[in-house]
Design a protein around this motif. Structure first.
Motif, PDB file in Angstrom:
ATOM      1  N   ASP A   1      43.804  57.163  53.999  1.00  0.00           N
ATOM      2  CA  ASP A   1      44.278  58.553  53.917  1.00  0.00           C
ATOM      3  C   ASP A   1      43.955  59.158  52.559  1.00  0.00           C
ATOM      4  OD1 ASP A   1      45.247  58.472  56.486  1.00  0.00           O
ATOM      5  OD2 ASP A   1      47.312  57.998  55.896  1.00  0.00           O
ATOM      6  N   GLN A   2      44.153  58.379  51.492  1.00  0.00           N
ATOM      7  CA  GLN A   2      43.842  58.875  50.153  1.00  0.00           C
ATOM      8  C   GLN A   2      42.345  59.144  50.018  1.00  0.00           C
ATOM      9  OE1 GLN A   2      45.633  55.520  48.061  1.00  0.00           O
ATOM     10  NE2 GLN A   2      47.100  56.898  47.085  1.00  0.00           N
ATOM     11  N   ALA A   3      41.526  58.208  50.488  1.00  0.00           N
ATOM     12  CA  ALA A   3      40.082  58.385  50.399  1.00  0.00           C
ATOM     13  C   ALA A   3      39.637  59.623  51.161  1.00  0.00           C
ATOM     14  CB  ALA A   3      39.366  57.142  50.919  1.00  0.00           C
ATOM     15  N   SER A   4      40.229  59.855  52.324  1.00  0.00           N
ATOM     16  CA  SER A   4      39.879  61.036  53.116  1.00  0.00           C
ATOM     17  C   SER A   4      40.250  62.315  52.369  1.00  0.00           C
ATOM     18  CB  SER A   4      40.591  60.996  54.472  1.00  0.00           C
ATOM     19  OG  SER A   4      40.127  59.911  55.254  1.00  0.00           O
ATOM     20  N   GLN A   5      41.403  62.296  51.705  1.00  0.00           N
ATOM     21  CA  GLN A   5      41.811  63.470  50.940  1.00  0.00           C
ATOM     22  C   GLN A   5      40.865  63.720  49.768  1.00  0.00           C
ATOM     23  OE1 GLN A   5      44.321  65.824  51.546  1.00  0.00           O
ATOM     24  NE2 GLN A   5      43.083  66.800  49.932  1.00  0.00           N
ATOM     25  N   TYR A   6      40.468  62.654  49.089  1.00  0.00           N
ATOM     26  CA  TYR A   6      39.530  62.807  47.977  1.00  0.00           C
ATOM     27  C   TYR A   6      38.196  63.372  48.476  1.00  0.00           C
ATOM     28  CZ  TYR A   6      42.787  59.590  45.617  1.00  0.00           C
ATOM     29  OH  TYR A   6      43.906  58.997  45.088  1.00  0.00           O
ATOM     30  N   LYS A   7      37.773  62.947  49.671  1.00  0.00           N
ATOM     31  CA  LYS A   7      36.539  63.495  50.245  1.00  0.00           C
ATOM     32  C   LYS A   7      36.686  64.989  50.499  1.00  0.00           C
ATOM     33  CE  LYS A   7      33.708  60.080  52.656  1.00  0.00           C
ATOM     34  NZ  LYS A   7      33.191  59.629  53.967  1.00  0.00           N
ATOM     35  N   ARG A   8      37.821  65.376  51.067  1.00  0.00           N
ATOM     36  CA  ARG A   8      38.048  66.798  51.329  1.00  0.00           C
ATOM     37  C   ARG A   8      38.058  67.597  50.039  1.00  0.00           C
ATOM     38  NH1 ARG A   8      41.393  64.561  55.406  1.00  0.00           N
ATOM     39  NH2 ARG A   8      43.245  64.620  54.067  1.00  0.00           N
ATOM     40  N   ASP A   9      38.598  67.001  48.976  1.00  0.00           N
ATOM     41  CA  ASP A   9      38.599  67.682  47.673  1.00  0.00           C
ATOM     42  C   ASP A   9      37.182  67.968  47.194  1.00  0.00           C
ATOM     43  OD1 ASP A   9      41.349  67.536  47.684  1.00  0.00           O
ATOM     44  OD2 ASP A   9      41.464  65.805  46.342  1.00  0.00           O
ATOM     45  N   LEU A  10      36.251  67.106  47.596  1.00  0.00           N
ATOM     46  CA  LEU A  10      34.845  67.294  47.220  1.00  0.00           C
ATOM     47  C   LEU A  10      34.089  68.157  48.221  1.00  0.00           C
ATOM     48  CD1 LEU A  10      33.967  63.639  46.108  1.00  0.00           C
ATOM     49  CD2 LEU A  10      34.046  65.643  44.615  1.00  0.00           C
ATOM     50  N   GLY A  11      34.774  68.601  49.263  1.00  0.00           N
ATOM     51  CA  GLY A  11      34.125  69.404  50.285  1.00  0.00           C
ATOM     52  C   GLY A  11      33.254  68.596  51.217  1.00  0.00           C
ATOM     53  N   LEU A  12      33.578  67.311  51.396  1.00  0.00           N
ATOM     54  CA  LEU A  12      32.788  66.438  52.252  1.00  0.00           C
ATOM     55  C   LEU A  12      33.563  66.110  53.523  1.00  0.00           C
ATOM     56  CD1 LEU A  12      31.514  63.869  49.580  1.00  0.00           C
ATOM     57  CD2 LEU A  12      30.240  65.785  50.561  1.00  0.00           C
ATOM     58  N   PRO A  13      32.897  66.096  54.673  1.00  0.00           N
ATOM     59  CA  PRO A  13      33.569  65.701  55.912  1.00  0.00           C
ATOM     60  C   PRO A  13      33.866  64.209  55.925  1.00  0.00           C
ATOM     61  CG  PRO A  13      31.234  66.090  56.305  1.00  0.00           C
ATOM     62  CD  PRO A  13      31.505  66.520  54.893  1.00  0.00           C
ATOM     63  N   ASP A  14      34.820  63.814  56.754  1.00  0.00           N
ATOM     64  CA  ASP A  14      35.240  62.411  56.796  1.00  0.00           C
ATOM     65  C   ASP A  14      34.118  61.468  57.197  1.00  0.00           C
ATOM     66  OD1 ASP A  14      37.781  62.787  55.899  1.00  0.00           O
ATOM     67  OD2 ASP A  14      38.723  62.801  57.871  1.00  0.00           O
ATOM     68  N   ASP A  15      33.182  61.954  58.022  1.00  0.00           N
ATOM     69  CA  ASP A  15      32.131  61.058  58.500  1.00  0.00           C
ATOM     70  C   ASP A  15      30.890  61.030  57.598  1.00  0.00           C
ATOM     71  OD1 ASP A  15      31.282  63.601  59.034  1.00  0.00           O
ATOM     72  OD2 ASP A  15      30.610  63.202  61.089  1.00  0.00           O
ATOM     73  N   GLU A  16      30.963  61.711  56.460  1.00  0.00           N
ATOM     74  CA  GLU A  16      29.841  61.697  55.521  1.00  0.00           C
ATOM     75  C   GLU A  16      29.784  60.345  54.802  1.00  0.00           C
ATOM     76  OE1 GLU A  16      26.674  63.962  53.442  1.00  0.00           O
ATOM     77  OE2 GLU A  16      27.767  64.139  55.337  1.00  0.00           O
ATOM     78  N   LEU A  17      28.601  59.766  54.702  1.00  0.00           N
ATOM     79  CA  LEU A  17      28.405  58.566  53.904  1.00  0.00           C
ATOM     80  C   LEU A  17      28.188  58.969  52.448  1.00  0.00           C
ATOM     81  CD1 LEU A  17      26.025  56.604  56.289  1.00  0.00           C
ATOM     82  CD2 LEU A  17      28.461  56.181  55.916  1.00  0.00           C
ATOM     83  N   VAL A  18      28.689  58.154  51.531  1.00  0.00           N
ATOM     84  CA  VAL A  18      28.628  58.505  50.104  1.00  0.00           C
ATOM     85  C   VAL A  18      28.099  57.325  49.301  1.00  0.00           C
ATOM     86  CG1 VAL A  18      29.907  59.270  48.073  1.00  0.00           C
ATOM     87  CG2 VAL A  18      30.559  60.109  50.347  1.00  0.00           C
TER      88      VAL A  18
END
Length: 375
Positions: A173-190
């Protein structure tokens, strides 16, 4: 209680500077009192003061600064310094001179190969400092390098690895929130890299690898975390390669743990390393890693178990290793778990601080007969 003066000729931000602050703040406070002496103000001064370390700026603007040595000598006497811990060439050489005058032992840490060995006077200076010294390298690779370049006897050098704090892993959940903070969708590879944008860090080779990765994994974003002289040329190259939409230049960040949490793979394309703090922190955060086979990297990464080692300066092997992890999440998770366990067993800040503390005690016990040098 013994007082340790930590000297640094650089004020950061960088891996060596982070070790200066971390070591000074992590020594056993029942046995050691740390103070910090810097050649100039800047990032490191702010970091040290934020951790409650008494920090002095002793201005220095050239080689053989007698005024600096006078001021440092006065500081040593005023603060009743028992041992000097110096970092990098200028601090080591000037620290060695003032240590002899003040009759206090010296521990000197060389954090990497850099360019110091290209000039004869620098090699001579290290030999001179080490004549009555026990040297310490931050990796076995650096130890071999110092022996080969300076002619110092191998038995005069021991290894003390850098260490990092143990990192609590972010949950999904935290990782997903951090992704959203960066404007990245949950299914984006980083894929991410942490390091100053200097030629030695090899970012240009990572950019060359990105189009190869995107062919198989088009929904991948690359995070470049750090600042430096190559920012504009690297951005220009990303545009030329047509990958600018997939590359984020995030600059100097103070939330690296959050950025690590969103990464599926940590990639480090360096051309040279001592013992990378960024790599250790990625491993501590349970990230699978792809790094070049340079410096101390092979001493941290177990090939095929905690990550992959690839040749420096070559984009295709770098891309292939990244794709192997992006395409196999189970393997990536296993590698990350093993990496975290390895750091907790061998590369913690506590272990590093304890080993330096023992070295200080050894140096102080034979004061003033010898200095101790760490590389």
């Amino acid at each position: 209680m013994n007082t340790v003066l930590h000297l640094s000729s650089s004020s950061g931000p960088g891996g060596a500077e982070r070790i200066v602050c971390a070591l000074a703040a992590s020594l056993d406070r029942s046995r050691y009192r740390s103070i910090v002496g810097l050649f100039r103000p800047g990032w490191l001064k702010d970091q040290c003061e934020s951790r409650g370390l008494t920090t002095y700026v002793l201005p220095h603007d050239g080689f053989m600064q007698w005024k600096w040595m006078r001021d440092c000598y006065r500081l040593i006497k005023r603060e009743r310094v028992d041992v000097i811990q110096a970092h990098e060439f200028d601090a080591i050489v000037h620290g060695a001179l003032v240590a002899k005058i003040a009759r206090v032992p010296l521990v000197a840490t060389i954090h990497g190969k850099h360019y110091f060995w290209e000039k004869r006077r620098r090699r001579w200076a290290y030999r001179w400092v080490s004549r009555s010294a026990q040297m310490v390298a931050v990796s076995e690779d650096l130890k071999r390098f110092v022996v080969a370049r300076t002619g110092i006897a191998e038995d005069r050098i021991q290894v003390i690895y850098n260490g990092v704090d143990e990192a609590p892993a972010a949950d999904q959940d935290q990782a997903s929130q951090y992704k959203r903070d960066l404007g990245l969708p949950d299914d984006e590879l980083v894929v991410g890299v942490v390091g100053n944008l200097y030629p030695v860090k090899g970012h240009t080779h990572l950019l060359d690898a990105i189009p190869l990765v995107l062919k198989d994994c088009p929904r991948t974003t690359f995070l470049l975390i750090g600042r430096g002289e190559l920012e504009v040329p690297l951005k220009t190259k990303a545009k030329t390669l047509g990958i600018e939409e997939r590359v984020r230049f995030l600059g100097l960040r103070h939330d690296v743990p959050k950025l690590l949490a969103v990464m599926d793979v940590f990639a480090m394309p360096s051309l040279s390393e001592g013992l990378s703090i960024a790599l250790l922190e990625a491993m501590a955060a349970a990230k699978p890693v792809v790094v070049t086979r340079v410096g101390g990297n092979p001493e941290l990464v177990v090939e095929g178990e905690t990550g992959y080692l690839v040749p420096a300066g070559e984009a295709p092997p770098l891309a292939k290793a990244i794709l192997a992890l992006l395409g196999d999440p189970s393997r990536a998770a296993l590698f990350g778990s093993r990496a975290k366990q390895l750091v907790e067993e061998r590369f913690t800040l506590r272990l590093m601080a304890d080993r330096y503390g023992a070295l200080y005690q050894q140096a102080i016990s034979r004061k003033p007969a010898r200095a101790v040098v760490a590389a």
